[in-house]
Design an enzyme around this catalytic site. Structure first.
Site, mmCIF file in Angstrom:
data_model
loop_
_atom_site.group_PDB
_atom_site.id
_atom_site.type_symbol
_atom_site.label_atom_id
_atom_site.label_comp_id
_atom_site.label_asym_id
_atom_site.label_seq_id
_atom_site.Cartn_x
_atom_site.Cartn_y
_atom_site.Cartn_z
ATOM 1 N N CYS A 20 0.870 -1.239 -0.059
ATOM 2 C CA CYS A 20 0.005 0.112 0.073
ATOM 3 C C CYS A 20 0.856 1.289 0.007
ATOM 4 O O CYS A 20 0.759 2.176 -0.690
ATOM 5 C CB CYS A 20 -0.876 -0.126 1.234
ATOM 6 S SG CYS A 20 -1.709 1.685 1.332
ATOM 7 N N CYS A 22 -1.344 1.557 -3.264
ATOM 8 C CA CYS A 22 -2.391 2.667 -3.025
ATOM 9 C C CYS A 22 -1.762 4.093 -2.970
ATOM 10 O O CYS A 22 -2.189 5.062 -3.795
ATOM 11 C CB CYS A 22 -3.145 2.518 -1.592
ATOM 12 S SG CYS A 22 -3.427 0.936 -1.284
ATOM 13 N N LYS A 40 0.292 5.271 -6.052
ATOM 14 C CA LYS A 40 -0.815 5.394 -7.115
ATOM 15 C C LYS A 40 -1.676 6.472 -7.201
ATOM 16 O O LYS A 40 -1.807 7.255 -8.064
ATOM 17 C CB LYS A 40 -1.617 4.056 -7.179
ATOM 18 C CG LYS A 40 -2.558 4.015 -8.147
ATOM 19 C CD LYS A 40 -3.613 3.055 -8.085
ATOM 20 C CE LYS A 40 -4.499 3.377 -6.896
ATOM 21 N NZ LYS A 40 -5.840 2.393 -6.242
ATOM 22 N N TYR A 46 -8.695 -3.433 -12.231
ATOM 23 C CA TYR A 46 -8.561 -2.136 -11.623
ATOM 24 C C TYR A 46 -7.500 -1.765 -11.891
ATOM 25 O O TYR A 46 -7.172 -0.277 -12.356
ATOM 26 C CB TYR A 46 -9.259 -1.979 -10.127
ATOM 27 C CG TYR A 46 -8.385 -2.133 -8.994
ATOM 28 C CD1 TYR A 46 -7.764 -1.320 -8.431
ATOM 29 C CD2 TYR A 46 -8.405 -3.586 -8.604
ATOM 30 C CE1 TYR A 46 -6.778 -1.532 -7.329
ATOM 31 C CE2 TYR A 46 -7.290 -3.844 -7.459
ATOM 32 C CZ TYR A 46 -6.585 -2.915 -6.911
ATOM 33 O OH TYR A 46 -5.819 -2.948 -5.798
ATOM 34 N N GLU A 68 -6.398 1.757 -13.952
ATOM 35 C CA GLU A 68 -6.333 2.919 -13.325
ATOM 36 C C GLU A 68 -4.778 3.670 -13.870
ATOM 37 O O GLU A 68 -4.654 4.668 -14.157
ATOM 38 C CB GLU A 68 -5.765 2.670 -11.941
ATOM 39 C CG GLU A 68 -7.272 2.525 -10.901
ATOM 40 C CD GLU A 68 -6.965 2.009 -9.624
ATOM 41 O OE1 GLU A 68 -7.833 2.093 -8.887
ATOM 42 O OE2 GLU A 68 -6.007 1.762 -9.200
ATOM 43 N N HIS A 93 -28.027 20.526 -2.941
ATOM 44 C CA HIS A 93 -28.066 20.975 -4.240
ATOM 45 C C HIS A 93 -27.382 22.345 -4.287
ATOM 46 O O HIS A 93 -27.152 23.027 -3.533
ATOM 47 C CB HIS A 93 -29.708 21.411 -4.455
ATOM 48 C CG HIS A 93 -29.934 22.123 -5.802
ATOM 49 N ND1 HIS A 93 -29.910 21.002 -6.790
ATOM 50 C CD2 HIS A 93 -29.960 23.186 -6.322
ATOM 51 C CE1 HIS A 93 -30.268 21.799 -8.072
ATOM 52 N NE2 HIS A 93 -30.217 23.196 -7.552
ATOM 53 N N GLU A 122 -26.780 14.489 -5.415
ATOM 54 C CA GLU A 122 -28.246 14.501 -4.950
ATOM 55 C C GLU A 122 -29.271 13.642 -5.639
ATOM 56 O O GLU A 122 -30.311 13.337 -5.262
ATOM 57 C CB GLU A 122 -28.703 16.108 -5.122
ATOM 58 C CG GLU A 122 -28.802 16.573 -6.752
ATOM 59 C CD GLU A 122 -29.032 17.938 -6.633
ATOM 60 O OE1 GLU A 122 -30.494 18.526 -6.258
ATOM 61 O OE2 GLU A 122 -28.407 18.767 -7.281
HETATM 62 P P1 FAD Z 1 1.439 -6.154 2.020
HETATM 63 O O1 FAD Z 1 1.203 -4.662 2.142
HETATM 64 O O2 FAD Z 1 1.607 -6.501 0.540
HETATM 65 O O3 FAD Z 1 2.905 -6.480 2.868
HETATM 66 C C1 FAD Z 1 3.254 -7.613 2.797
HETATM 67 C C2 FAD Z 1 4.871 -7.396 3.264
HETATM 68 O O4 FAD Z 1 5.291 -8.606 3.505
HETATM 69 C C3 FAD Z 1 5.675 -6.732 2.246
HETATM 70 O O5 FAD Z 1 6.288 -5.545 2.758
HETATM 71 C C4 FAD Z 1 6.597 -7.773 1.875
HETATM 72 O O6 FAD Z 1 7.958 -7.346 1.605
HETATM 73 C C5 FAD Z 1 6.704 -8.615 3.226
HETATM 74 N N1 FAD Z 1 7.149 -9.893 3.138
HETATM 75 C C6 FAD Z 1 6.693 -10.901 2.143
HETATM 76 N N2 FAD Z 1 7.324 -12.147 2.428
HETATM 77 C C7 FAD Z 1 8.132 -12.040 3.448
HETATM 78 C C8 FAD Z 1 8.864 -12.656 4.283
HETATM 79 N N3 FAD Z 1 9.133 -13.869 3.801
HETATM 80 N N4 FAD Z 1 9.796 -12.181 5.330
HETATM 81 C C9 FAD Z 1 9.483 -10.989 5.620
HETATM 82 N N5 FAD Z 1 8.763 -10.170 4.873
HETATM 83 C C10 FAD Z 1 8.228 -10.477 3.734
HETATM 84 N N6 FAD Z 1 -5.890 -1.381 -1.987
HETATM 85 C C11 FAD Z 1 -6.870 -0.304 -1.585
HETATM 86 O O7 FAD Z 1 -7.413 -0.609 -0.585
HETATM 87 N N7 FAD Z 1 -7.126 0.868 -2.318
HETATM 88 C C12 FAD Z 1 -6.274 0.920 -3.357
HETATM 89 O O8 FAD Z 1 -6.461 2.036 -3.994
HETATM 90 C C13 FAD Z 1 -5.211 -0.008 -3.560
HETATM 91 N N8 FAD Z 1 -4.636 0.274 -4.742
HETATM 92 C C14 FAD Z 1 -3.461 -0.659 -4.975
HETATM 93 C C15 FAD Z 1 -2.673 -0.414 -5.947
HETATM 94 C C16 FAD Z 1 -1.715 -1.194 -6.485
HETATM 95 C C17 FAD Z 1 -0.775 -0.996 -7.741
HETATM 96 C C18 FAD Z 1 -1.510 -2.475 -5.752
HETATM 97 C C19 FAD Z 1 -0.568 -3.513 -6.284
HETATM 98 C C20 FAD Z 1 -2.634 -2.745 -4.685
HETATM 99 C C21 FAD Z 1 -3.369 -1.784 -4.312
HETATM 100 N N9 FAD Z 1 -4.345 -2.176 -3.210
HETATM 101 C C22 FAD Z 1 -5.116 -1.001 -3.068
HETATM 102 C C23 FAD Z 1 -4.189 -3.258 -2.465
HETATM 103 C C24 FAD Z 1 -3.276 -3.193 -1.207
HETATM 104 O O9 FAD Z 1 -2.110 -2.527 -1.414
HETATM 105 C C25 FAD Z 1 -3.266 -4.301 -0.664
HETATM 106 O O10 FAD Z 1 -4.341 -5.027 -0.280
HETATM 107 C C26 FAD Z 1 -2.599 -4.195 0.906
HETATM 108 O O11 FAD Z 1 -1.500 -3.738 0.959
HETATM 109 C C27 FAD Z 1 -2.396 -5.659 1.540
HETATM 110 O O12 FAD Z 1 -1.732 -5.420 2.667
HETATM 111 P P2 FAD Z 1 -1.200 -6.773 3.247
HETATM 112 O O13 FAD Z 1 -0.600 -6.471 4.810
HETATM 113 O O14 FAD Z 1 -1.849 -8.096 3.158
HETATM 114 O O15 FAD Z 1 0.315 -7.016 2.550
#
Ligand code: FAD
Length: 451
Positions: free
Chosen positions: A42, A47, A50, A177, A181, A434, A439
């Site tokens: 994110c 997010c 972006k 999406y 986008e 309005h 609305e």
């Molecule tokens: P992540 O945020 O992906 O975090 C996982 C972390 O784990 C990463 O930092 C990674 O480096 C780390 N990791 C992985 N494996 C290991 C390991 N073995 N050891 C240590 N660290 C590790 N969502 C919205 O709500 N609104 C939006 O507008 C939106 N836009 C997006 C645009 C794009 C281009 C993308 C790709 C995603 C978007 N999302 C959006 C989705 C959103 O980013 C994700 O749903 C959210 O970040 C998920 O969070 P998470 O904690 O599951 O994983």
């Protein structure tokens, strides 16, 4: 049995950071491993960067409209390196905020990859083993490239923020999406955008009428969208990338961007050996409490591939902490989640699409599409859409779909009413604000369709 930690979190993204710091705030001894940058998808490559690019891309039409409103304004060029420098500084700042929050909460951070070695132990990349009463996997997902010849010449969403320069032309492959986008963002920044999607209409899974309107507007804004079209292969030439497509055409682009899907980060974590169940797409299978088949191991966020959005990962984190550290068994509510697609025009949606609702029972559809005052005055032909899908029996609003500037802001509020179970008549009882676009949501008198 004593453990090094009460909780070990793998992954410092939206879900992992929230769970770690809230659990630590309740007095738990918590560690977190992150092998890339704190903040995760994110903050670093999703997010946030972006949305800042969305803002950047919207200034050109805004400047044109300002001229139509009487301002003496002329638009110069967009300087990608200037924007990128500011973007990078902002992401550094946010990463610092996340690190600061963890530090203040007393979470021990390991800046390295972690894998599981047994139901209560984690192995760090430096070989150290740490034990924990509970392990939370929050490793997110990553973009995947399709299996086509020359796919390695293309980029994915992680790469877009670090391009040394903007291409003159780009092919975006995909219809989800993220593809749509970035098609709008890059088009707004002056890149010549072509989009290939193998399906019949972009934004699969959303309301058909909304999809159609967004597609029409994207085309009207200059994006060349080709449905039923996919890449067969890519060849690198002296002048760019030559792409052979399934529609029989071969065309050259400066850049090819694959937005063709994401895969949960479970490879090599050691889950199979422990008996943690994985789904067909590599996602971790969990119950309503985010617990895996191994009782000490939980998983939240994109790695579980339930609803892949930041606020959902955060809610799953909060429900996990309530269940495990507060003794309140809290299931995660995935029903009626409002969301936005930051295309131009923007799309805000909550609940069932017309097609989904129709399949479930008798409905009435209230919809209107019109030229909004602001852009119409400036001479644009943009159209917006407001739509309510209503259950014919209970009168409940089952779905609300808005295609309009700032639709994401609007749907957050409409989402409250829909989640509360409001009926069409509840919407009607609210006095209009309005003159606004929204609305229309409280003044839709007769159904456009009954089905
Ligand atoms: P992540 O945020 O992906 O975090 C996982 C972390 O784990 C990463 O930092 C990674 O480096 C780390 N990791 C992985 N494996 C290991 C390991 N073995 N050891 C240590 N660290 C590790 N969502 C919205 O709500 N609104 C939006 O507008 C939106 N836009 C997006 C645009 C794009 C281009 C993308 C790709 C995603 C978007 N999302 C959006 C989705 C959103 O980013 C994700 O749903 C959210 O970040 C998920 O969070 P998470 O904690 O599951 O994983």
């Amino acid at each position: 049995m004593t453990f090094d930690y009460d909780l070990f979190v793998i992954g410092g993204g939206s879900g992992g950071v929230r769970a770690a710091r809230v659990a630590a705030g309740l007095g738990a001894k918590v560690a977190l491993a992150e092998d890339s940058r704190m903040g995760g998808t994110c903050v670093i490559r999703g997010c946030v960067p972006k949305k800042l690019m969305v803002f950047a891309s919207e200034y050109a039409p805004m400047a044109e409209d300002a001229a139509a409103y009487g301002w003496d304004i002329s638009l110069g060029a967009f300087h990608w390196p200037n924007f990128q420098r500011k973007l990078s500084a902002e992401l550094d700042r946010l990463e610092g905020v996340y690190n600061g929050l963890l530090d203040k909460s007393g979470v021990t951070v390991f800046a390295q990859r972690a894998t599981l070695s047994d139901p209560h132990s984690v192995r760090l990349a430096d070989g150290t083993i740490k034990s924990a009463k509970h392990i939370l996997i929050a490793t997110g997902g990553r973009p995947v490239r399709p299996d086509v010849k020359g796919a390695e010449y293309g980029i994915v969403s992680d790469d877009i923020f670090n391009l040394p320069q903007l291409p003159k032309s780009i092919l975006i492959v995909g219809g989800g999406y993220i593809a749509c986008e970035f098609a709008c963002i890059l088009n707004g920044l002056g890149v010549e955008v072509t989009q290939y999607y193998r399906g019949a209409q972009i934004l699969r899974g959303f309301d058909d009428e909304a999809r159609g309107l967004i597609c029409d507007q994207m085309r009207a804004n200059g994006i060349s969208i080709h449905m039923g079209t996919d890449v067969i292969g890519i060849e690198k030439t002296d002048t760019g990338l030559r792409v052979e497509a399934t529609n029989g055409e071969t065309q050259s682009f400066d850049q090819v961007f694959f937005a063709t899907g994401r895969r949960p980060n479970t490879d090599g974590l050691g889950l199979d050996a422990l008996g943690v169940e994985l789904g067909r797409g590599g996602e971790i299978v969990v119950d309503h409490f985010s617990q895996t088949a191994v009782p000490s191991i939980y998983a939240i966020g994109d790695v579980t591939n339930r609803v892949n959005l930041t606020p959902v990962a955060i809610r799953e984190a909060m429900a996990f902490v309530a269940t495990v550290f507060e003794g309140k068994k809290t299931p995660v509510d995935h029903d009626l989640i409002p969301s936005a697609v930051f295309t131009q025009p923007e799309f805000g949606t909550v609940g069932l699409s017309e097609e989904e609702a129709r399949a479930a029972g008798p409905i009435e559809v209230y919809a209107t599409s019109f030229k909004p005052m602001q852009s119409s005055f400036a001479g644009r032909s943009d159209r917006v859409m407001m739509k309510l899908v209503v259950c014919a029996e209970t009168r409940r609003v089952l779905g609300c779909h808005i295609v309009a500037p700032q639709a994401g802001e609007m749907i957050q509020l409409a989402g409250i009413a829909v989640k509360m179970g409001s009926t069409k008549e509840d919407f009607d009882r609210v006095c209009a604000v309005h003159p606004t676009m929204s609305e229309e949501l409280v003044t839709l008198k007769t159904p456009a369709r009954v089905a």
